[in-house]
Design a protein around this motif. Structure first.
Motif, PDB file in Angstrom:
ATOM      1  N   ILE A   9       0.450  -1.208   0.071  1.00 20.16           N
ATOM      2  CA  ILE A   9      -0.340   0.161  -0.360  1.00 20.16           C
ATOM      3  C   ILE A   9       0.844   1.761   0.290  1.00 20.16           C
ATOM      4  CG2 ILE A   9      -0.113  -0.385   2.082  1.00 20.16           C
ATOM      5  CD1 ILE A   9      -2.767   1.568  -0.373  1.00 20.16           C
ATOM      6  N   PHE A  10       1.795   1.296   0.949  1.00 17.54           N
ATOM      7  CA  PHE A  10       2.837   2.811   0.658  1.00 17.54           C
ATOM      8  C   PHE A  10       3.345   2.736  -0.967  1.00 17.54           C
ATOM      9  CE2 PHE A  10       3.420   2.233   5.464  1.00 17.54           C
ATOM     10  CZ  PHE A  10       1.973   1.951   5.986  1.00 17.54           C
ATOM     11  N   ILE A  13       0.921   4.341  -2.496  1.00 18.83           N
ATOM     12  CA  ILE A  13       0.801   5.671  -2.048  1.00 18.83           C
ATOM     13  C   ILE A  13       1.804   6.497  -3.327  1.00 18.83           C
ATOM     14  CG2 ILE A  13       1.337   7.201  -0.131  1.00 18.83           C
ATOM     15  CD1 ILE A  13      -0.569   5.078   1.603  1.00 18.83           C
ATOM     16  N   PHE A  32       2.573  11.153   5.926  1.00 17.51           N
ATOM     17  CA  PHE A  32       1.287  11.236   5.957  1.00 17.51           C
ATOM     18  C   PHE A  32       0.701  11.194   6.838  1.00 17.51           C
ATOM     19  CE2 PHE A  32       2.973   7.337   3.854  1.00 17.51           C
ATOM     20  CZ  PHE A  32       1.969   6.578   4.066  1.00 17.51           C
ATOM     21  N   ASN A  33      -0.792  10.529   7.097  1.00 16.63           N
ATOM     22  CA  ASN A  33      -1.082  10.757   8.844  1.00 16.63           C
ATOM     23  C   ASN A  33      -1.326   9.201   8.813  1.00 16.63           C
ATOM     24  OD1 ASN A  33      -1.343  13.433   9.460  1.00 16.63           O
ATOM     25  ND2 ASN A  33      -2.872  13.803   8.651  1.00 16.63           N
ATOM     26  N   ASP A  34      -1.646   8.941   9.797  1.00 14.71           N
ATOM     27  CA  ASP A  34      -1.973   7.173   9.599  1.00 14.71           C
ATOM     28  C   ASP A  34      -3.547   7.084   9.607  1.00 14.71           C
ATOM     29  OD1 ASP A  34      -0.662   4.103  11.674  1.00 14.71           O
ATOM     30  OD2 ASP A  34      -2.322   4.422  11.100  1.00 14.71           O
ATOM     31  N   ILE A  35      -3.812   6.132   8.911  1.00 12.38           N
ATOM     32  CA  ILE A  35      -5.488   6.203   8.604  1.00 12.38           C
ATOM     33  C   ILE A  35      -5.536   5.747  10.417  1.00 12.38           C
ATOM     34  CG2 ILE A  35      -5.115   3.131   7.916  1.00 12.38           C
ATOM     35  CD1 ILE A  35      -6.744   4.532   5.276  1.00 12.38           C
ATOM     36  N   HIS A  42       0.060  11.203  14.907  1.00 11.13           N
ATOM     37  CA  HIS A  42       0.768  10.410  14.147  1.00 11.13           C
ATOM     38  C   HIS A  42       0.545  10.314  12.791  1.00 11.13           C
ATOM     39  CE1 HIS A  42       0.226   5.591  14.844  1.00 11.13           C
ATOM     40  NE2 HIS A  42       1.200   5.514  13.657  1.00 11.13           N
ATOM     41  N   LEU A  44       3.030   8.567   9.929  1.00  3.54           N
ATOM     42  CA  LEU A  44       4.183   7.622   8.869  1.00  3.54           C
ATOM     43  C   LEU A  44       5.324   8.330   7.743  1.00  3.54           C
ATOM     44  CD1 LEU A  44       1.374   5.031   7.880  1.00  3.54           C
ATOM     45  CD2 LEU A  44       3.794   5.241  10.062  1.00  3.54           C
ATOM     46  N   ASN A  91       8.593  -0.806  13.113  1.00  6.80           N
ATOM     47  CA  ASN A  91       8.271  -2.292  13.678  1.00  6.80           C
ATOM     48  C   ASN A  91       9.042  -3.220  12.237  1.00  6.80           C
ATOM     49  OD1 ASN A  91       6.869  -1.764  15.673  1.00  6.80           O
ATOM     50  ND2 ASN A  91       4.793  -1.488  14.398  1.00  6.80           N
ATOM     51  N   GLY A  97       5.510  -6.843  14.229  1.00  6.91           N
ATOM     52  CA  GLY A  97       4.761  -6.354  14.745  1.00  6.91           C
ATOM     53  C   GLY A  97       3.721  -5.239  12.656  1.00  6.91           C
ATOM     54  N   GLN A  98       5.363  -5.809  12.643  1.00  5.09           N
ATOM     55  CA  GLN A  98       4.672  -4.831  10.925  1.00  5.09           C
ATOM     56  C   GLN A  98       4.450  -5.648   9.960  1.00  5.09           C
ATOM     57  OE1 GLN A  98       8.477  -4.889   8.809  1.00  5.09           O
ATOM     58  NE2 GLN A  98       8.366  -3.560   7.552  1.00  5.09           N
ATOM     59  N   LEU A  99       2.796  -4.712   9.508  1.00  7.04           N
ATOM     60  CA  LEU A  99       2.079  -5.233   9.231  1.00  7.04           C
ATOM     61  C   LEU A  99       2.413  -4.652   7.259  1.00  7.04           C
ATOM     62  CD1 LEU A  99      -0.994  -3.957  10.933  1.00  7.04           C
ATOM     63  CD2 LEU A  99       0.169  -6.355  10.636  1.00  7.04           C
ATOM     64  N   VAL A 100       2.536  -3.413   7.083  1.00  9.60           N
ATOM     65  CA  VAL A 100       3.187  -2.859   5.596  1.00  9.60           C
ATOM     66  C   VAL A 100       4.691  -2.969   5.502  1.00  9.60           C
ATOM     67  CG1 VAL A 100       2.765  -1.088   3.918  1.00  9.60           C
ATOM     68  CG2 VAL A 100       1.269  -1.315   6.011  1.00  9.60           C
ATOM     69  N   HIS A 104       8.989   2.026   7.302  1.00  6.82           N
ATOM     70  CA  HIS A 104       8.295   3.193   7.422  1.00  6.82           C
ATOM     71  C   HIS A 104       8.859   3.490   9.301  1.00  6.82           C
ATOM     72  CE1 HIS A 104       5.503   0.041   8.190  1.00  6.82           C
ATOM     73  NE2 HIS A 104       4.987   0.555   9.078  1.00  6.82           N
ATOM     74  N   HIS A 106       7.018   5.227  12.753  1.00  5.80           N
ATOM     75  CA  HIS A 106       5.661   6.162  12.692  1.00  5.80           C
ATOM     76  C   HIS A 106       5.890   7.279  14.121  1.00  5.80           C
ATOM     77  CE1 HIS A 106       2.981   2.454  12.182  1.00  5.80           C
ATOM     78  NE2 HIS A 106       4.348   2.011  12.999  1.00  5.80           N
TER      79      HIS A 106
END
Ligand code: AMP
Length: 111
Positions: A9-10, A13, A32-35, A42, A44, A91, A97-100, A104, A106
């Motif tokens: 997703i990044f 973007i 950009f702002n965290d969704i 917050h 990223l 992360n 805990g990394q999802l993307v 990045h 935070h």
């Protein structure tokens, strides 16, 4: 380490194929702002190069890109009005805990 997936997703973007609320951009980074914000501020921060995580970035990016990234992080915190006190978290990997899987950090803080 997980290999870089240009459909994350990044990456979308960065290519303008997905929306974001941009707060800062220069030749090296986009912020950009965290969704799903976990704090009043917050944001990223991502490098424009293709790095999976902080480990990949630290190992492969040029010294110039690494310096530019971290200088941008503190500049952005200041711009967001939290320069006097903020947290920076990154992360690494599923166990971290990394999802993307585009590197990045935070930035979180309270105005
Ligand atoms: P992590 O990989 O665990 O550091 O977290 C990824 C972060 O990206 C989470 O805080 C999500 O809320 C955030 N996120 C995921 N998709 C988007 C998006 N399209 N725009 C902004 N933030 C996002």
């Amino acid at each position: 380490m997980i290999s870089y997936d240009r459909n994350n997703i990044f990456a979308k973007i960065l290519r303008g194929e997905a929306p974001c609320t941009k707060v800062y951009e220069d030749e090296h980074v986009l912020a950009f702002n965290d969704i799903n914000p976990k704090a009043p501020v917050h944001v990223l921060v991502i490098p424009k190069g293709e790095y999976v995580s902080i480990v990949d970035f630290t190992e492969k990016a040029t010294a110039e890109a690494i310096a530019a990234f971290w200088r941008a992080v503190t500049r952005i915190a200041d711009q967001l009005g939290v320069g006097a006190g903020f947290r920076v978290v990154s992360n690494h990997g599923p166990n971290g805990g990394q999802l993307v899987f585009h590197f990045h950090v935070h930035i979180t803080g309270r105005r």
